[in-house]
Design an enzyme around this catalytic site. Structure first.
Site, mmCIF file in Angstrom:
data_model
loop_
_atom_site.group_PDB
_atom_site.id
_atom_site.type_symbol
_atom_site.label_atom_id
_atom_site.label_comp_id
_atom_site.label_asym_id
_atom_site.label_seq_id
_atom_site.Cartn_x
_atom_site.Cartn_y
_atom_site.Cartn_z
ATOM 1 N N ARG A 68 -0.662 -8.685 -2.908
ATOM 2 C CA ARG A 68 -0.065 -7.344 -2.952
ATOM 3 C C ARG A 68 -0.624 -6.512 -4.105
ATOM 4 O O ARG A 68 -0.757 -5.286 -3.999
ATOM 5 C CB ARG A 68 1.453 -7.500 -3.105
ATOM 6 C CG ARG A 68 2.206 -6.195 -3.034
ATOM 7 C CD ARG A 68 3.694 -6.463 -3.131
ATOM 8 N NE ARG A 68 4.493 -5.272 -2.923
ATOM 9 C CZ ARG A 68 5.564 -4.983 -3.659
ATOM 10 N NH1 ARG A 68 5.944 -5.789 -4.637
ATOM 11 N NH2 ARG A 68 6.247 -3.887 -3.410
ATOM 12 N N HIS A 72 -1.689 -2.442 -4.262
ATOM 13 C CA HIS A 72 -1.075 -1.447 -5.150
ATOM 14 C C HIS A 72 -2.083 -0.897 -6.144
ATOM 15 O O HIS A 72 -1.906 0.211 -6.654
ATOM 16 C CB HIS A 72 0.137 -2.046 -5.861
ATOM 17 C CG HIS A 72 1.335 -2.158 -4.968
ATOM 18 N ND1 HIS A 72 2.624 -2.136 -5.431
ATOM 19 C CD2 HIS A 72 1.438 -2.269 -3.624
ATOM 20 C CE1 HIS A 72 3.473 -2.245 -4.410
ATOM 21 N NE2 HIS A 72 2.771 -2.343 -3.304
ATOM 22 N N ASN A 102 6.641 -0.726 -7.905
ATOM 23 C CA ASN A 102 6.220 -1.837 -8.774
ATOM 24 C C ASN A 102 7.324 -2.403 -9.665
ATOM 25 O O ASN A 102 7.320 -3.604 -9.962
ATOM 26 C CB ASN A 102 5.068 -1.385 -9.682
ATOM 27 C CG ASN A 102 3.793 -1.125 -8.902
ATOM 28 O OD1 ASN A 102 3.655 -1.589 -7.771
ATOM 29 N ND2 ASN A 102 2.874 -0.374 -9.481
ATOM 30 N N HIS A 201 2.385 -9.282 5.221
ATOM 31 C CA HIS A 201 3.809 -9.629 5.136
ATOM 32 C C HIS A 201 4.126 -10.918 5.898
ATOM 33 O O HIS A 201 5.277 -11.214 6.153
ATOM 34 C CB HIS A 201 4.673 -8.466 5.633
ATOM 35 C CG HIS A 201 4.644 -7.271 4.725
ATOM 36 N ND1 HIS A 201 5.199 -6.060 5.050
ATOM 37 C CD2 HIS A 201 4.120 -7.120 3.473
ATOM 38 C CE1 HIS A 201 5.011 -5.207 4.053
ATOM 39 N NE2 HIS A 201 4.357 -5.821 3.088
HETATM 40 C C1 HEM Z 1 2.302 -0.550 5.359
HETATM 41 C C2 HEM Z 1 2.924 -0.200 4.294
HETATM 42 C C3 HEM Z 1 3.609 -1.195 3.378
HETATM 43 C C4 HEM Z 1 4.883 -1.105 2.926
HETATM 44 C C5 HEM Z 1 5.886 0.003 3.221
HETATM 45 C C6 HEM Z 1 5.131 -2.264 2.123
HETATM 46 C C7 HEM Z 1 6.321 -2.530 1.470
HETATM 47 C C8 HEM Z 1 6.628 -3.723 0.838
HETATM 48 C C9 HEM Z 1 7.914 -4.021 0.261
HETATM 49 C C10 HEM Z 1 9.106 -3.076 0.204
HETATM 50 C C11 HEM Z 1 7.852 -5.285 -0.214
HETATM 51 C C12 HEM Z 1 8.968 -6.034 -0.920
HETATM 52 C C13 HEM Z 1 8.999 -5.606 -2.373
HETATM 53 C C14 HEM Z 1 10.277 -5.996 -3.084
HETATM 54 O O1 HEM Z 1 11.351 -5.842 -2.526
HETATM 55 O O2 HEM Z 1 10.176 -6.455 -4.259
HETATM 56 C C15 HEM Z 1 6.523 -5.786 0.049
HETATM 57 C C16 HEM Z 1 6.076 -7.052 -0.283
HETATM 58 C C17 HEM Z 1 4.789 -7.491 -0.057
HETATM 59 N N1 HEM Z 1 3.749 -6.728 0.418
HETATM 60 FE FE1 HEM Z 1 3.887 -4.927 1.305
HETATM 61 N N2 HEM Z 1 4.016 -3.046 2.102
HETATM 62 C C18 HEM Z 1 3.059 -2.426 2.855
HETATM 63 C C19 HEM Z 1 1.757 -2.874 3.032
HETATM 64 C C20 HEM Z 1 1.218 -4.000 2.431
HETATM 65 C C21 HEM Z 1 -0.184 -4.314 2.379
HETATM 66 C C22 HEM Z 1 -1.299 -3.421 2.931
HETATM 67 C C23 HEM Z 1 -0.298 -5.505 1.728
HETATM 68 C C24 HEM Z 1 -1.531 -6.277 1.398
HETATM 69 C C25 HEM Z 1 -2.654 -6.232 2.067
HETATM 70 C C26 HEM Z 1 1.039 -5.936 1.401
HETATM 71 C C27 HEM Z 1 1.365 -7.137 0.824
HETATM 72 C C28 HEM Z 1 2.642 -7.523 0.468
HETATM 73 C C29 HEM Z 1 2.989 -8.873 0.064
HETATM 74 C C30 HEM Z 1 2.066 -10.068 0.078
HETATM 75 C C31 HEM Z 1 4.339 -8.834 -0.303
HETATM 76 C C32 HEM Z 1 5.170 -9.997 -0.894
HETATM 77 C C33 HEM Z 1 4.954 -9.987 -2.409
HETATM 78 C C34 HEM Z 1 5.693 -11.050 -3.190
HETATM 79 O O3 HEM Z 1 6.329 -11.938 -2.630
HETATM 80 O O4 HEM Z 1 5.622 -10.977 -4.439
HETATM 81 N N3 HEM Z 1 1.925 -4.977 1.815
HETATM 82 N N4 HEM Z 1 5.793 -4.807 0.685
#
Ligand code: HEM
Length: 335
Positions: A68, A72, A102, A201
């Site tokens: 992630r 970002h 973040n 995800h």
């Molecule tokens: C399409 C739009 C996207 C939205 C709206 C979004 C939103 C989010 C949100 C809200 C979370 C949870 C954060 C939290 O509650 O702390 C999350 C986690 C995550 N996102 Fe996304 N995301 C998007 C695209 C992406 C992309 C493009 C990637 C990587 C290529 C990505 C990788 C991840 C990963 C791996 C997690 C888990 C992180 C962890 O466990 O520490 N996301 N995302």
């Protein structure tokens, strides 16, 4: 080599970067290249790979967090390690670490520090923090069972960061599909990239606060999200109450939380996606809906596209040539 010099020439002659690449400002754009450190730091891949594997063995969520981080970074003034800068009190820039996407959420900064220290020891002042983040994202994907790819390299590190950029440019989980599509388009990424990259995800966690409005409605008005499977919603409500428990963690993929696979798309088809931004790929757009079906049916197709789209995202506005700098410490600019 011939291809590379033709590309450089085309930049010099036309004043425009090659298609799919962006100019990073300050100096001539130099295309990224997977062999950038072959001579200056041949141990780079081994050093990074070993540390990512070790940290991931200690904490099975770490690969997700590191994947992630690259996203970002790239969505705010390009893949330039701006996301890593701490507030330095100088007033020269605003740290992205305090932004809505973040704060209390993005993690893994200590792992980047550890890698940077090891690389400074092995090949001083050579490998940029932005390249470390890009390689770490690839290694994290492979470690959890996902596809690999050659990472184009040669990014340099920014001298600034942008809190407002981080707040405004990174999609939010309750954004509408047109808004999310626009935020990707602004980075030169299309709908195929959006649906494929959302497949990240398939690993990692979300906090309750990021999806609560699906359980209780906007402003707790009782308008529960009807695209959410009722059984799954009941499970989520047990640990994500209408108020409190904001930081409680939930797997983004309820079936195989630690495995990089295409289960994410199968979950969407079963109304078991956790975030609104995941589920609306099926419910709000025809093109995105078709892609969800295709990736759910064919993991190989998803893996190929994910790798391609990661390379594309990694090419967003890099600083190259002599723009920016190679930071000594990823949290601070050098002077
Ligand atoms: C399409 C739009 C996207 C939205 C709206 C979004 C939103 C989010 C949100 C809200 C979370 C949870 C954060 C939290 O509650 O702390 C999350 C986690 C995550 N996102 Fe996304 N995301 C998007 C695209 C992406 C992309 C493009 C990637 C990587 C290529 C990505 C990788 C991840 C990963 C791996 C997690 C888990 C992180 C962890 O466990 O520490 N996301 N995302």
């Amino acid at each position: 080599m011939v291809v590379a010099s033709v590309a450089v020439l085309s930049v010099l002659c036309s004043g425009h970067p090659v298609p799919g690449h962006h100019h990073g400002g300050g100096g001539v754009f130099v295309p990224l290249n997977p062999h950038f450190y072959d001579h200056s730091c041949p141990q780079m891949h081994a050093i990074i790979g070993a540390i990512v594997a070790r940290e991931h063995a200690k904490d099975p969520r770490m690969a997700a967090s590191l994947l992630r981080m690259h996203f970002h970074d790239c969505f705010v003034q390009g893949c330039d390690a701006s996301v890593l800068l701490d507030a330095d009190g100088s007033g020269r820039f605003t740290t992205e670490k305090r932004s809505n996407p973040n704060r209390d959420s993005l993690r893994g900064f200590e792992v980047i520090d550890e890698i940077k220290a090891a690389l400074e020891h092995a090949c001083p002042h050579t490998v940029s923090c932005a390249d470390i983040v890009a390689v770490v994202a690839r290694d994290s994907t492979v470690l959890t069972g996902g596809p690999g790819w050659e990472v184009p390299l040669g990014r340099r590190d920014s001298l600034t960061a942008s809190l407002s950029g981080s707040n405004n440019l990174i999609p939010a989980p309750n954004d509408s599909l047109p808004t999310i599509i626009n935020k990707f388009r602004n980075q030169g990424l299309d709908i195929v990239d959006l649906v494929a990259l959302s497949g990240a995800h398939t690993i990692g966690d979300s906090r309750c606060v990021s999806f609560r409005q699906r359980l209780y409605g906007q402003n707790n008005n009782g308008q529960v999200d009807r695209t959410l499977n009722p059984g799954y919603a009941a499970q989520l409500r047990a640990r994500c109450p209408a108020s409190g428990g904001d930081q409680n963690l939930f797997a983004l993929d309820l079936v195989s939380q630690f495995r990089f696979d295409n289960q994410y798309y199968r979950n969407i088809l079963a109304s078991n996606a956790l975030l609104s931004s995941d589920q609306i790929l099926l419910t709000q757009g025809r093109e995105t809906m078709e892609l969800v079906h295709r990736f759910a049916a064919d993991q190989g197709l998803f893996f190929d596209q994910f790798a391609k789209s990661m390379v594309k995202m990694g090419n967003v506005l890099p600083l190259t040539g002599n723009a920016g700098e190679i930071r000594n410490n990823c949290r601070r600019i050098n002077h």
